[in-house]
Design a protein around this motif. Sequence first.
Motif, PDB file in Angstrom:
ATOM      1  N   PRO A 107      28.373  28.711 117.459  1.00  0.00           N
ATOM      2  CA  PRO A 107      29.120  29.108 116.172  1.00  0.00           C
ATOM      3  C   PRO A 107      30.709  28.956 116.237  1.00  0.00           C
ATOM      4  N   LYS A 108      31.340  28.576 115.108  1.00  0.00           N
ATOM      5  CA  LYS A 108      32.744  28.458 114.957  1.00  0.00           C
ATOM      6  C   LYS A 108      33.081  29.821 113.997  1.00  0.00           C
ATOM      7  N   LYS A 109      34.341  30.066 113.992  1.00  0.00           N
ATOM      8  CA  LYS A 109      34.855  31.310 113.385  1.00  0.00           C
ATOM      9  C   LYS A 109      36.300  31.098 112.851  1.00  0.00           C
ATOM     10  N   CYS A 110      36.570  32.009 111.663  1.00  0.00           N
ATOM     11  CA  CYS A 110      37.650  32.340 111.322  1.00  0.00           C
ATOM     12  C   CYS A 110      37.932  33.648 111.479  1.00  0.00           C
ATOM     13  N   GLU A 111      38.579  34.207 112.484  1.00  0.00           N
ATOM     14  CA  GLU A 111      38.582  35.532 112.886  1.00  0.00           C
ATOM     15  C   GLU A 111      40.043  35.933 112.603  1.00  0.00           C
ATOM     16  N   MET A 112      40.046  37.279 111.841  1.00  0.00           N
ATOM     17  CA  MET A 112      41.284  37.816 111.462  1.00  0.00           C
ATOM     18  C   MET A 112      41.487  39.049 112.240  1.00  0.00           C
ATOM     19  N   LYS A 113      42.514  39.338 112.333  1.00  0.00           N
ATOM     20  CA  LYS A 113      43.004  40.811 112.757  1.00  0.00           C
ATOM     21  C   LYS A 113      42.130  41.944 112.126  1.00  0.00           C
ATOM     22  N   PHE A 114      41.744  42.888 112.783  1.00  0.00           N
ATOM     23  CA  PHE A 114      41.079  44.211 112.061  1.00  0.00           C
ATOM     24  C   PHE A 114      41.505  44.605 110.687  1.00  0.00           C
ATOM     25  N   GLY A 115      40.639  44.166 109.717  1.00  0.00           N
ATOM     26  CA  GLY A 115      40.989  44.772 108.470  1.00  0.00           C
ATOM     27  C   GLY A 115      41.984  43.471 107.717  1.00  0.00           C
ATOM     28  N   GLU A 116      42.272  42.547 108.131  1.00  0.00           N
ATOM     29  CA  GLU A 116      43.310  41.608 107.490  1.00  0.00           C
ATOM     30  C   GLU A 116      42.468  40.701 106.662  1.00  0.00           C
ATOM     31  N   GLU A 117      43.270  40.328 105.462  1.00  0.00           N
ATOM     32  CA  GLU A 117      42.578  39.139 104.441  1.00  0.00           C
ATOM     33  C   GLU A 117      42.381  37.726 104.975  1.00  0.00           C
TER      34      GLU A 117
END
Length: 352
Positions: A107-117
């Motif tokens: 898997p690849k990801k677009c991971e944001m900080k907790f709760g960020e848009e």
Amino acid sequence: MKYTFFTPGPSQLFKTVPYYIKTAVTENILSISHRSDTFKEIFKTATNNLRMLLSIPDDYYVVFVSSGTEAMERVIENTVEKRCFHFFNGSFGQRWYEIAVELGKAPKKCEMKFGEEFPLHVSIPKTNELICFTQNETSNGSAVDLEYIYNIAKDNSQALIAVDIVSSAPYVDIDYTKLDCVFFSVQKLFGLPAGLGVIILSPKALEKAKLLQRKKINIGTYHSFPVLVEYALKNQTPETPNVMGIYLLGKILGDFLKIGITKIRQETKEKASLLYRFFDNTQEYTPFISKANRSQTVVTLNVGTGKKILTKLKAKGFILGNGYGPLKEHQIRITNFPSTSKEDIEKLLANF
Ligand SMILES: *Cc1c(COP(=O)(O)O)cnc(C)c1O
């Protein structure tokens, strides 16, 4: 003591559930065979009511599993040979990504900080097979705009699109024709006992599972999409299922249909603005998520002064949710589900 639960699942039972639990007993629902005509009727009522309530296209399938977490695993197993792509900014989305890793995918990801848009532009490889969204991130009370999901879907027409709506169904108003695997479990907004998950599948998702099967890729056994669908077409399940869960779901969906989905959605919006308006104007408890991507069904608050409020409210009959994930010591969560009324929320806020 009588409590009202504003917790993120299990949650407050919908008010008619205790009555339907009794009718399940008196109608012998808990002892009948899962191959009987009575069970087939129960299955048909639940799935037909769901199709009506959510406007699910006729050529989509509705299948039952045991939980939301199981649905995450089944979706990856049945639609991904190697490559999936995960958008996440919280614990449930991250769990889904980790399931893909554990299943040996890449898997690849677009991971944001907790709760960020999420950013407007995300580069997703065109070889990618599946894109996963957690539409309502219960760990922090953020929500992804549906138009955002639909646009990503349009730009990646080679990929299947999977969406977790565990803590927003049936509030969230989805165009299912744009998506392939959408799932929820019943102990959140449906106000039912836990132990049942529902996956809504497009014909394309089923085709993909069959393709993987032909390529000798493991798609699981009794709960693979082809087996689940084969049985669903006969109004049955492969295993002895949670018969009571399916029975109760059909009944509650009947109640929701009587109330009307428009009214349920409208009331949810009104109750959410009541909550946010109150907390936007207090000093001690501030909404964690900025206005643009706030969930209407899970309100997360920063509690600077500690969590004594949970004990204080419990003594008054209100059970709220703890924080979840990295900021859990500094946050509380209040759910806004159909089983709690506007009056319940007004009473809660008066006690804050
Ligand atoms: C609760 C929840 C899950 C897990 O569902 P279970 O039925 O407990 O397995 C998954 N995703 C989200 C967003 C949830 O809120």
